[in-house]
Design an enzyme around this catalytic site. Sequence first.
Site, PDB file in Angstrom:
ATOM      1  CB  CYS A 190      -1.987  17.531  -6.373  1.00 40.50           C
ATOM      2  SG  CYS A 190      -0.650  16.929  -5.307  1.00 40.50           S
TER       3      CYS A 190
ATOM      4  CG  ASP B 173      -0.641  12.010  -6.549  1.00 41.92           C
ATOM      5  OD1 ASP B 173      -0.711  11.122  -7.420  1.00 41.92           O
ATOM      6  OD2 ASP B 173      -0.607  11.784  -5.321  1.00 41.92           O
TER       7      ASP B 173
ATOM      8  NE  ARG C  42      -1.571   8.660  -6.261  1.00 41.21           N
ATOM      9  CZ  ARG C  42      -1.732   8.567  -4.950  1.00 41.21           C
ATOM     10  NH1 ARG C  42      -2.085   7.407  -4.419  1.00 41.21           N
ATOM     11  NH2 ARG C  42      -1.543   9.615  -4.165  1.00 41.21           N
TER      12      ARG C  42
ATOM     13  CG  HIS D  84      -5.285  14.064  -5.386  1.00 41.28           C
ATOM     14  ND1 HIS D  84      -4.659  12.955  -4.867  1.00 41.28           N
ATOM     15  CD2 HIS D  84      -4.357  15.056  -5.369  1.00 41.28           C
ATOM     16  CE1 HIS D  84      -3.402  13.252  -4.559  1.00 41.28           C
ATOM     17  NE2 HIS D  84      -3.192  14.525  -4.859  1.00 41.28           N
TER      18      HIS D  84
ATOM     19  CB  CYS E 124      -3.591  14.870  -1.163  1.00 40.87           C
ATOM     20  SG  CYS E 124      -2.435  16.191  -1.578  1.00 40.87           S
TER      21      CYS E 124
END
Length: 774
Positions: free
Chosen positions: A581, A583, A585, A642, A645
């Site tokens: 992703c 993302d 993080r 993850h 999400c």
Amino acid sequence: MHTQGAEQTHHAPTGDRPAPLRPGRLPRHLTGDLGASLVVFLVAVPLSLGIAVASGAPLIAGVIAAVVGGIVAGLLGGSAVQVSGPAAGLTIIVADLVLTYGWRITCFITVLAGVVQLALGAFRVARAALAVSPAVIHGMLAGVGVTIALAQLHVVLGGDPQSSAVANVAELPQQIAHNHTPAVAVGVVTVAIMFAWPRIPALGRLRPRRIPAALVAVGTATAVATVGDWPVERVSLPDSLAQAWTGPALPEAGQVHGIVVAVATVALVASVESLLCAIAVDRMHDGPRVRLNRELTGQGAANIASGALGGLPIAGVIVRSTTNATAGGRTPLSAILHGVWVLAFVALFAPAVELIPMAALAGLLVFIGLQMVKVAHLRDLSRHREISVYLVTLTAVVVLGLLEGVLIGLALAVLVSLRRLTRVTVLTEERGGRWHVVVQGSLTFLGVPQVTQVLREIPTGARVDLDLHVDFMDHAAFESIHAWRVDHERTGGHVDIDEVHENWYERNSMQAPPSAKTPPHGLARWWAPWGMRRGYEAGDPISGMLLAGAQEYHASTAERMRSLMGRLAHHQDPKALFITCADARVVPNLITASGPGDLFTLRNVGNLVPRWNSDPSDDSTAAAIEYAVSVLGVPSIVVCGHSHCGAMKALLEGAPQDSDDAELGRVGRWLRHAGPILERSGPLTDAVPAAESVRRLSQANVVQQLENLLTHPAVRQRHEAGLLELTGMYFDLETAMVHVLDERREHFAAVPAHVLPEQHGDEDQDRPREHQPR
């Protein structure tokens, strides 16, 4: 899901052992090795003869060393492309040994030096030889080069070399003024061609520089002297190998002490030069990395054989090795064949070799000697502030001798290192009542007074950000900083300690009494977000943080990565396509402990893989998959989801998928590719907590994307052929744990912390650490 695949077919392996030969690979490697062996052979013949001349040894000794170095070291050594033979770096040592003990005892010393190298390789201490400072090594080689050039310059000018480098310098004006024989013309022609040949531009498809300069120079000088029938001294070879063999002889009882020192010197210099050369040429190819202990063992066996047959000491030779790598050599076969060609040429064409003027070989050695003083080394050592060690070693070798020069250089290198160990830099800055203190260097008890003085000058009650950019901290330094911190906080101050590299303070403070008023919450590592490091404030511009991060990278990491990135700059060989992703993080290299070049990473919202020929189409994702599988030939694809999400949350909440006017319309249309996931995840009722729903959906998403991958023809074909494995992973943000999908796609299991990469025994210890596989 793990499906074991076969070996990758597109790229040369970077591990310790060569990959099995596959259809189409043997002819390519055989052709490259054969061509490279011929090029190296053309370089080796004149160099071997010239080094024998400079060493005061029989000319045939250089030929024997070239043959043995190619065949024995090539067969038994641990480097794919290194070529061994008589080395210029050993010339002064051998010349002194021949002058002191005679040739046959010098052969005995060579045999014993080989035995020492065999023992060092057997006890796996090859890395210990690399502990010698590069400044000393380069200074020693430069000193040897200057000494060779000064001695052979007298031969080029028609005279004889003197007993020392100082005497050679003193006698040089006289030599220039009074010697004008045909030998001078031969030597000058040789040196001039050696300098000019590499600079000749290409003429269309004709590239003269591909022909070795040494061959052109010696061949031209020989032709000129032969056609002109000049009265010059020429090479003289024995009528047969049986006549040439002299063999080693035992020394007398009174010579034992000197022999022991000589054996240690030859073994050490030959070993260090060979290992440094092997590591240097490793950067010129993408094949198997050198196994240092095996290479040292091969060098020892070659020296035993060379000494027993009446040859010169052997070491890895940088000129031949780089020529081999540049010409296309990729396996030890090229080094072995080069030795065979040298033997065949000398045996079959000895009359042609005997036409070579000795002055031509001397001119060749003058050029080689000057080439050993490398400007690139001067720049690198100057940047690392080790130029003084280099210059002192060079001067001492030229003036006093090799052994004395190396000992002086080693002593100075130790003093420089000790001085650096005591060096610490303390920088302070005050902004708006907040003090920023940066301590850099090695923080030992010797630096405590300087650090303490700066810290005591900070006003009582101030807020302090203390950055410890230290590569070492002893207990005395810790106690002084900890005591100051306790005192400062007792008087109303506040201290945040940030350790950028190693957590020296943190490890010590865990054993110290918790006397500080505030916990050291600023103990951020390199992987921590900006907000936990460097005194970051909410109002600071992000562009400034980016630049500050780049500065930190240049200060602490770039120098150490330069060698690695230099190897990776022109070729990538990733081990996996990692789809995850976007993302912020999720950091793929962090959670897989991988480095540059390991992962070919594809990131998008929700780590989605649109099915082949899906509507709407997505050429970007398909292109990345196609390139990774069909061009890079990755043996593995990983899909990593993850927790928490945002894409899965939007899918649960019903993101708009049809309206072009919606603010997130494109996100909604993108999430069309995730449509089947809701069915796979099972019923998600209001009774299921939102976080659990997102978790189920995220994990179902990983399984769905693995299935979508198999709709891509390139993926499906390689997977069904057993050449590609597909793996599902899930990263839990709250626990920072990685989970892997089991074989039957039923559940994700956390990877236990005690599972470590498989160790490869002693062979990994042979390999330079920057080349070890993960």
